[in-house]
Design a protein around this motif. Sequence first.
Motif, PDB file in Angstrom:
ATOM      1  N   ALA A   1       6.071  22.117 -50.091  1.00 31.51           N
ATOM      2  CA  ALA A   1       5.685  22.910 -48.916  1.00 31.51           C
ATOM      3  C   ALA A   1       4.173  22.895 -48.721  1.00 31.51           C
ATOM      4  O   ALA A   1       3.685  22.791 -47.584  1.00 31.51           O
ATOM      5  CB  ALA A   1       6.188  24.337 -49.066  1.00 31.51           C
TER       6      ALA A   1
ATOM      7  N   TYR B   1       9.605  22.406 -54.984  1.00 29.62           N
ATOM      8  CA  TYR B   1       9.639  22.648 -53.547  1.00 29.62           C
ATOM      9  C   TYR B   1       8.411  23.399 -53.040  1.00 29.62           C
ATOM     10  O   TYR B   1       8.010  23.223 -51.890  1.00 29.62           O
ATOM     11  CB  TYR B   1      10.923  23.397 -53.174  1.00 29.62           C
TER      12      TYR B   1
ATOM     13  N   LYS C   1      11.332  21.049 -40.712  1.00 25.83           N
ATOM     14  CA  LYS C   1      11.482  20.817 -42.147  1.00 25.83           C
ATOM     15  C   LYS C   1      10.819  21.933 -42.945  1.00 25.83           C
ATOM     16  O   LYS C   1      11.363  22.418 -43.940  1.00 25.83           O
ATOM     17  CB  LYS C   1      10.863  19.460 -42.517  1.00 25.83           C
TER      18      LYS C   1
ATOM     19  N   GLU D   1       9.440  16.780 -53.750  1.00 27.86           N
ATOM     20  CA  GLU D   1      10.828  17.108 -53.420  1.00 27.86           C
ATOM     21  C   GLU D   1      11.776  16.426 -54.402  1.00 27.86           C
ATOM     22  O   GLU D   1      12.774  17.024 -54.842  1.00 27.86           O
ATOM     23  CB  GLU D   1      11.146  16.658 -51.994  1.00 27.86           C
TER      24      GLU D   1
ATOM     25  N   LEU E   1      12.545  24.551 -45.458  1.00 25.72           N
ATOM     26  CA  LEU E   1      12.037  24.586 -46.820  1.00 25.72           C
ATOM     27  C   LEU E   1      11.627  26.003 -47.213  1.00 25.72           C
ATOM     28  O   LEU E   1      11.912  26.458 -48.326  1.00 25.72           O
ATOM     29  CB  LEU E   1      10.854  23.620 -46.948  1.00 25.72           C
TER      30      LEU E   1
END
Length: 465
Positions: free
Chosen positions: A384, A380, A403, A375, A407
């Motif tokens: 994930a 990203y 979260k 992050e 995301l």
Amino acid sequence: MSVKQAELFEEQEDYQKAFDEYLGAYKQNPKDLNVLERLGHNALLLGNKEDAARYYSEILNYDATNVMVYETLMDIYIQTNKYKYYVSRGNLHSVEHQLEHAINDFKKALTHTQEDSEIMNIHFILASLYEQTKNNIKAIDEYLKILDYDDAGEVAYVNLARLYAKDNAEPSAIEILERAIKKGFDSDAIKEDLAQLYIKEGDNEKALAITPVEFTKVKCLLGMEKFEEAKTKLDNLEKSNANNATFLSLMAEYYFSNNDFDNALNYVDKFDKVQQNSPLTYQMRALIFENKNDDYNAHINWAKYNILRGDKDIAINEYLNAYQYKDDDVNMISSLASLLEDSGDKNHAMEMYERLIQLDDTDKKSLEKLAEFRESIGDYQAQADYLEKLLEVDKRNYSLILKLAKLNEKLKNKADAANYYKKYLAIAPVNDEYNNVKAKLEAVENVPMEEDEGFIGVLMKMFKK
């Protein structure tokens, strides 16, 4: 004689009678700080500054940080005794932690006295202040000035030797303590301090000749390779010292010196139970493993030794050396990863966390660290991926689910985002966040399905508002 009667005389401004009443109360209880303060105050009102100073000074025997007393003494002495004025001002600045000002005050006090006892006292105070301000060289100079006087006390010799030793000037420390003994200061404490300095300089014979401590004698005999004599003393000491840390460390040293490494390790383990998490434990183990040609465990223990000593860079290097011998020790790799991260080497730390995931894909801490790192660099999708692996381990972590939902929304994975939001609502507690998510989903579900943009498109627009 009563305090109440004295207070009544004060109200009537009959200060002599008040003073006499307080004096009677003082004789009954000379430690009453209120009475001492009133005696000093009334003495001042009567113009008797000498008595006032004496009673105010007595307060300091019980309350050495009393700012009011120092200020009052300064007022008393400013016209009558410059030496005591600057001493009082120096003490006030010391209490207020203004050490540089205190040093200047005591230097000024020196210029207003010719009394040897007062001069020595000021040098002693200045030495202490210089130590507190991390100026050991000037502290040493002050102690040396004290030693110029024939009636210098034992404490000056001891403190000076300690300062020399602190600055790794052992020969100078030895010379000072030898002078102390010649001056007649031959207490067991000084002899033992000197013996320890001799040992540090490798002169075990001199240490053995002067030490009054049996354990130190054993240490000297081991250093002189007189192993049988050392073992005889240890056997005599064992009954009353079986759980003494020093005894156990000496037993370990004896067996180590005789290449009996298994027994040496056994006594190190016993030492560790008595003196837990001591740097000496890891130092002894490291030396033993080196002699057993066990490089991996030697590096591990040198790393732990340096961690406890605060040398983290050396510890990292030791762990990296250990890693070359064994790359599947989870505890070691975890310690190395944490050290690398603390030192600011994030990339190298993440390599270690990756290795931990390879060894155990349910390692929550490593997954969290890797997700946070991805992050931080804007990767990203990788974030994930790690969070999804973490969710497999921690399936009912609703904060993690939320979260992941947000995301995936950021990644424009609309279907996955909606799915995670629904999972969140299924297990999360009812709060503002929950109600917000629920309201948006309900609004979307009431939209006719034939609308062109479709269910997910509407949902995503709702979440972006």
